[in-house]
Enzyme design. Sequence first.
Site, PDB file in Angstrom:
ATOM      1  N   LYS A  75       0.847  -1.202   0.000  1.00 36.38           N
ATOM      2  CA  LYS A  75       0.000   0.000   0.000  1.00 36.38           C
ATOM      3  C   LYS A  75       0.882   1.252   0.000  1.00 36.38           C
ATOM      4  O   LYS A  75       1.944   1.270   0.640  1.00 36.38           O
ATOM      5  CB  LYS A  75      -0.888  -0.012   1.252  1.00 36.38           C
ATOM      6  CG  LYS A  75      -1.904   1.117   1.312  1.00 36.38           C
ATOM      7  CD  LYS A  75      -2.796   0.981   2.539  1.00 36.38           C
ATOM      8  CE  LYS A  75      -3.885   2.030   2.583  1.00 36.38           C
ATOM      9  NZ  LYS A  75      -4.737   1.908   3.797  1.00 36.38           N
ATOM     10  N   SER A 150      -9.765   1.879   3.078  1.00 40.20           N
ATOM     11  CA  SER A 150      -8.911   2.599   2.162  1.00 40.20           C
ATOM     12  C   SER A 150      -7.903   1.721   1.417  1.00 40.20           C
ATOM     13  O   SER A 150      -7.357   2.165   0.408  1.00 40.20           O
ATOM     14  CB  SER A 150      -8.147   3.685   2.912  1.00 40.20           C
ATOM     15  OG  SER A 150      -7.271   3.121   3.864  1.00 40.20           O
ATOM     16  N   SER A 174      -9.703  -0.367   7.353  1.00 44.52           N
ATOM     17  CA  SER A 174      -9.189  -0.270   5.982  1.00 44.52           C
ATOM     18  C   SER A 174      -8.510  -1.508   5.425  1.00 44.52           C
ATOM     19  O   SER A 174      -8.220  -1.551   4.228  1.00 44.52           O
ATOM     20  CB  SER A 174      -8.215   0.903   5.870  1.00 44.52           C
ATOM     21  OG  SER A 174      -8.949   2.071   5.668  1.00 44.52           O
TER      22      SER A 174
END
Length: 486
Positions: A75, A150, A174
Amino acid sequence: MDPLKLSLFELNKAVQQKKISCLELTEFFLKRIEKLNPQLNAYLAMNLKAKEQAKELDQKDLSQFKLAGLPMGIKDMLCTKDLKTTAASKILENFIPPYDATLVKKLKKQGVVILGKLNQDEFAMGSSNENSYFGAVKNPWNLEFVPGGSSGGSAAAQSAKLAAATIGTDTGGSIRQPASFCGVVGLKPTYGRVSRYGIIAFASSLDQAGPLTANIEDAALMLEVIAGHDPMDATTSQKKVPEFSKNLTRDIKGLKVGILAEALQGGLHPDVEKSLQSGIEALKKEGAEIFEVSLPLLKHSISVYYLIAASEASSNLARYDGVRFGYRAPMNESGSTLDEFYSKTRGQGFGKEVKRRIMMGTYCLSSGYIQAYYEKACRVRRLVLNQYNEAFKKCDVILSPVSANPAFKIEEKISDPLQMYLNDLFTTSTNLAGLPGLSVPFSLSQNKLPIGLQLTAKAFDEQTLLNVGLALERNSLVKTENPHVI
Ligand code: GLN
């Protein structure tokens, strides 16, 4: 040999036995990315040295590695040395960190090849991945739907098998919510289990990083690689890291599973309700003892989470001022005073949702309001933990939905922040209490989208979480073969 069918253990073995080289494996995933990423928008930046690094690994004695040559995606919240790290924000659009996050270092130490950086909501603020400066990620199960957020890029990439495993972060859900929306396993470790050093700070008292994987065994292996004390993060625990993958057990007979009573009181999407009911039946069949446990404060957890997360974010994001690094407003637009320069740079560099949080957080921390908002939220946070502690006197794990609904359509909720925040009803309390949480793909909705179930355990008891996760996985209707992209 089809690398897509092998677990991380098996892939590692195949590489060790030279059935496939690190370079071949890296090329295999790079080809998939080239083919599928244009539709999914999961990867933001590629590691141009991936092949070279894989080749170097091929020259080494691989027996020292647990994840020899396994290609993974990270990420974009995690700093990667010499590889662009943007948090999906314009304000960090060209930022190249001079160092690796501890987690990334640990993966590399075990032989992982970093393929590239994964899309996300800007600064990890969001539940749909639509808040990325670089555009929304698509759900590989149906390109009209959001992948969740997210860590939407991490979930979509894992789901479409654009990496052997991916890493996400979880401040209020997330990792777990996108894992649920994309039909993959997502593990948020206990606060303090995994180092936050080198992870771009959103809300420091809530942030944790963890793996998104094809199955529970892979998640267990990933956790044991990335966990552990780090002198660079004072909040990491000194506790020994168990060999989670070796300790996995199929036997959950007599284990006490509390069903979250608040989830049984209505308000769930009918497909999620059905999924929860069949999860309960599955665990009963596996021999677990099932009863209800209540967390009456759950209804306040969204308000408490958004007060605390926004407050901490407003402080953490103060560092992006355009002076030392990151985006800077052009000279002819940046005004004549320092204040004008800051406000132009920040006004142009941050997206809408991030600005909303900075303003909310600044308000909550301002003199005259801090007691009424931030401090009060911190007190309620403590009560949430107390309620969990009471619940865990009776049970070993809590079963609940991850989200009250399956994935929704792109643009369906983006114009209504409150609707979007409601996504986080079942996930934020775990972060408030610092507990570990796991999302396990369990069933399919009417329109054939995956639905995950959530397990929560006592602090540092990820082992029980994974064992019960394994029992759910055995009964899951979500097959890893995602019909739409693969
Ligand atoms: N959806 C939540 C938010 O927008 C959680 C985000 C996260 O866990 N990073 O804040």
